[in-house]
Design a protein around this motif. Sequence first.
Motif, PDB file in Angstrom:
ATOM      1  N   ARG A  39       2.698   5.474  -6.215  1.00  0.00           N
ATOM      2  CA  ARG A  39       3.860   5.738  -7.059  1.00  0.00           C
ATOM      3  C   ARG A  39       3.900   4.795  -8.256  1.00  0.00           C
ATOM      4  O   ARG A  39       4.196   5.212  -9.387  1.00  0.00           O
ATOM      5  CB  ARG A  39       5.133   5.593  -6.224  1.00  0.00           C
ATOM      6  CG  ARG A  39       6.406   5.917  -6.979  1.00  0.00           C
ATOM      7  CD  ARG A  39       7.619   5.715  -6.097  1.00  0.00           C
ATOM      8  NE  ARG A  39       8.864   5.915  -6.817  1.00  0.00           N
ATOM      9  CZ  ARG A  39      10.053   5.601  -6.355  1.00  0.00           C
ATOM     10  NH1 ARG A  39      10.164   5.070  -5.145  1.00  0.00           N
ATOM     11  NH2 ARG A  39      11.141   5.800  -7.074  1.00  0.00           N
ATOM     12  N   ILE A  40       3.616   3.517  -8.026  1.00  0.00           N
ATOM     13  CA  ILE A  40       3.640   2.537  -9.110  1.00  0.00           C
ATOM     14  C   ILE A  40       2.603   2.881 -10.170  1.00  0.00           C
ATOM     15  O   ILE A  40       2.891   2.891 -11.382  1.00  0.00           O
ATOM     16  CB  ILE A  40       3.403   1.120  -8.548  1.00  0.00           C
ATOM     17  CG1 ILE A  40       4.601   0.677  -7.696  1.00  0.00           C
ATOM     18  CG2 ILE A  40       3.145   0.117  -9.681  1.00  0.00           C
ATOM     19  CD1 ILE A  40       4.366  -0.589  -6.909  1.00  0.00           C
ATOM     20  N   MET A  41       1.372   3.173  -9.742  1.00  0.00           N
ATOM     21  CA  MET A  41       0.316   3.470 -10.701  1.00  0.00           C
ATOM     22  C   MET A  41       0.590   4.791 -11.423  1.00  0.00           C
ATOM     23  O   MET A  41       0.274   4.931 -12.609  1.00  0.00           O
ATOM     24  CB  MET A  41      -1.036   3.511  -9.997  1.00  0.00           C
ATOM     25  CG  MET A  41      -1.483   2.162  -9.427  1.00  0.00           C
ATOM     26  SD  MET A  41      -1.419   0.807 -10.639  1.00  0.00           S
ATOM     27  CE  MET A  41      -2.544   1.391 -11.905  1.00  0.00           C
ATOM     28  N   ALA A  42       1.187   5.760 -10.735  1.00  0.00           N
ATOM     29  CA  ALA A  42       1.510   7.026 -11.394  1.00  0.00           C
ATOM     30  C   ALA A  42       2.514   6.819 -12.522  1.00  0.00           C
ATOM     31  O   ALA A  42       2.376   7.397 -13.616  1.00  0.00           O
ATOM     32  CB  ALA A  42       2.069   8.013 -10.361  1.00  0.00           C
ATOM     33  N   ARG A  43       3.529   5.982 -12.286  1.00  0.00           N
ATOM     34  CA  ARG A  43       4.520   5.681 -13.328  1.00  0.00           C
ATOM     35  C   ARG A  43       3.855   5.003 -14.534  1.00  0.00           C
ATOM     36  O   ARG A  43       4.158   5.314 -15.684  1.00  0.00           O
ATOM     37  CB  ARG A  43       5.612   4.786 -12.758  1.00  0.00           C
ATOM     38  CG  ARG A  43       6.613   5.508 -11.873  1.00  0.00           C
ATOM     39  CD  ARG A  43       7.589   6.308 -12.722  1.00  0.00           C
ATOM     40  NE  ARG A  43       8.591   6.956 -11.890  1.00  0.00           N
ATOM     41  CZ  ARG A  43       8.507   8.181 -11.417  1.00  0.00           C
ATOM     42  NH1 ARG A  43       7.422   8.906 -11.695  1.00  0.00           N
ATOM     43  NH2 ARG A  43       9.458   8.710 -10.679  1.00  0.00           N
ATOM     44  N   LEU A  44       2.985   4.038 -14.269  1.00  0.00           N
ATOM     45  CA  LEU A  44       2.310   3.334 -15.357  1.00  0.00           C
ATOM     46  C   LEU A  44       1.458   4.295 -16.179  1.00  0.00           C
ATOM     47  O   LEU A  44       1.458   4.244 -17.417  1.00  0.00           O
ATOM     48  CB  LEU A  44       1.444   2.200 -14.800  1.00  0.00           C
ATOM     49  CG  LEU A  44       2.191   0.989 -14.252  1.00  0.00           C
ATOM     50  CD1 LEU A  44       1.237   0.051 -13.516  1.00  0.00           C
ATOM     51  CD2 LEU A  44       2.890   0.227 -15.381  1.00  0.00           C
ATOM     52  N   ARG A  45       0.731   5.167 -15.521  1.00  0.00           N
ATOM     53  CA  ARG A  45      -0.151   6.101 -16.228  1.00  0.00           C
ATOM     54  C   ARG A  45       0.630   7.132 -17.021  1.00  0.00           C
ATOM     55  O   ARG A  45       0.167   7.591 -18.063  1.00  0.00           O
ATOM     56  CB  ARG A  45      -1.093   6.766 -15.219  1.00  0.00           C
ATOM     57  CG  ARG A  45      -2.139   5.799 -14.676  1.00  0.00           C
ATOM     58  CD  ARG A  45      -2.817   6.301 -13.426  1.00  0.00           C
ATOM     59  NE  ARG A  45      -3.742   5.280 -12.911  1.00  0.00           N
ATOM     60  CZ  ARG A  45      -4.133   5.196 -11.646  1.00  0.00           C
ATOM     61  NH1 ARG A  45      -3.672   6.070 -10.746  1.00  0.00           N
ATOM     62  NH2 ARG A  45      -4.967   4.242 -11.260  1.00  0.00           N
ATOM     63  N   PRO A  58       0.809  -1.229   0.000  1.00  0.00           N
ATOM     64  CA  PRO A  58       0.000   0.000   0.000  1.00  0.00           C
ATOM     65  C   PRO A  58       0.841   1.277   0.000  1.00  0.00           C
ATOM     66  O   PRO A  58       0.406   2.310  -0.531  1.00  0.00           O
ATOM     67  CB  PRO A  58      -0.821  -0.125   1.288  1.00  0.00           C
ATOM     68  CG  PRO A  58      -0.044  -1.072   2.162  1.00  0.00           C
ATOM     69  CD  PRO A  58       0.601  -2.035   1.213  1.00  0.00           C
ATOM     70  N   ASP A  59       2.051   1.217   0.549  1.00  0.00           N
ATOM     71  CA  ASP A  59       2.900   2.407   0.611  1.00  0.00           C
ATOM     72  C   ASP A  59       3.477   2.783  -0.751  1.00  0.00           C
ATOM     73  O   ASP A  59       3.900   3.932  -0.958  1.00  0.00           O
ATOM     74  CB  ASP A  59       4.040   2.188   1.608  1.00  0.00           C
ATOM     75  CG  ASP A  59       4.886   0.966   1.266  1.00  0.00           C
ATOM     76  OD1 ASP A  59       4.312  -0.034   0.766  1.00  0.00           O
ATOM     77  OD2 ASP A  59       6.114   0.990   1.498  1.00  0.00           O
ATOM     78  N   ARG A  60       3.515   1.841  -1.694  1.00  0.00           N
ATOM     79  CA  ARG A  60       4.084   2.116  -3.014  1.00  0.00           C
ATOM     80  C   ARG A  60       3.022   2.195  -4.109  1.00  0.00           C
ATOM     81  O   ARG A  60       3.343   2.504  -5.257  1.00  0.00           O
ATOM     82  CB  ARG A  60       5.083   1.024  -3.404  1.00  0.00           C
ATOM     83  CG  ARG A  60       6.193   0.796  -2.397  1.00  0.00           C
ATOM     84  CD  ARG A  60       7.245  -0.112  -2.993  1.00  0.00           C
ATOM     85  NE  ARG A  60       8.070  -0.731  -1.967  1.00  0.00           N
ATOM     86  CZ  ARG A  60       9.107  -1.513  -2.223  1.00  0.00           C
ATOM     87  NH1 ARG A  60       9.423  -1.791  -3.478  1.00  0.00           N
ATOM     88  NH2 ARG A  60       9.811  -2.039  -1.233  1.00  0.00           N
ATOM     89  N   ALA A  61       1.782   1.871  -3.769  1.00  0.00           N
ATOM     90  CA  ALA A  61       0.739   1.746  -4.793  1.00  0.00           C
ATOM     91  C   ALA A  61       0.588   3.019  -5.616  1.00  0.00           C
ATOM     92  O   ALA A  61       0.527   2.971  -6.856  1.00  0.00           O
ATOM     93  CB  ALA A  61      -0.588   1.376  -4.140  1.00  0.00           C
TER      94      ALA A  61
END
Length: 367
Positions: A297-303, A292-295
């Motif tokens: 950031r990960i989704m922002a990079r993908l988008r 949950p702490d990285r969710a």
Amino acid sequence: MLRAMTRPERDRPLTADRRPGRGAASRDSGRFERLSYADVSDGWDIPEDLPPLRTEVAEERPRSIITYNRSPDLPFDRSINPYRGCEHGCIYCFARPSHAYLGLSPGLDFETRLVARPQAPQVLARELRARRYQPAPLAIGTNTDPYQPVERDRGIMRACLDVLRDFRHPVAIVTKGTLVERDIDVLSEMAALGLARVGISVTTLDRDLARRMEPRVPSPARRLATIRRLSEAGIPVRLMVSPVVPALTDPELEHILAAGAEAGACAASWIMLRLPLEVAPLWRDWLAEHYPDRAGRIMARLREMHDGADYSARWHHRMRGEGAYAALIAQRFDLAARRLGLDHAQPPLRCDLFRPPPQPGDQLALF
């Protein structure tokens, strides 16, 4: 036709202790269902002693086994799949949406309700023997893994490989399963003729992360050992760093390439994380549960790589995305692969040796 497959009891709660060793956390209905279903709490906190979800295997009798594609960004135009669904349970698997065509959930159904195709070898031989058939490299494992655990008992992949050897037909295999070592005898024989190569996927070297993200896949160290065994047997092996997960596995990129080169891989490739259709919500749920702490950031990079969306299926874009981050990963990969000698293109598989074996009653050639 599919044999009867028992339907899960939808009135039983789907708690975490009922899905040990599974990637998905839900079994929501697919996009083609007229009525949707989902597991929700009814508000009652009543303890129940319920069994864990077990793997069910149905059987299908296919009319044809070779699937053709015209995708301009794929290096092959035909493939076969001995199984539908995959018990490996990789949460990121882009093949999950294909289970919706069966009226099953791309979530837990994809990894617990499998379909085996035991007549696949016979159908394959019939299609290869057709007068109009023209040989070209056949891909196996591009949708679901042919060396998933069910293959140990079913042996469908092994039988298909025997057919391809007898026909001297070129084959390219992709797998995470170490069961491929069982078939080294056939693969090494075909590789000596330029008819076979294997791609082994290594997503991370972190054993704990791999167990969460790919719950029933052999450990990263075990997969590297498989690369070594195949290479020592003379079988060309490509290390596949796929998928690369932004802010989760991307720091390991160079380390994975180095480990693959040390194990004997002769080439390497990479693909960015893809989240088509039902995979996107499954992935977001998995992130919320495990990281949950990285969710965010990960989704922002993908988008960033897909014009603000979780995923874009555009040709020549879907595999790696675009933008600054995608370009950075590509540059890092190219530099490391060049330094390690993994940047060489693999020689094409041979098609000129194709020869249908004689059948009983065939007239023998005079010369």
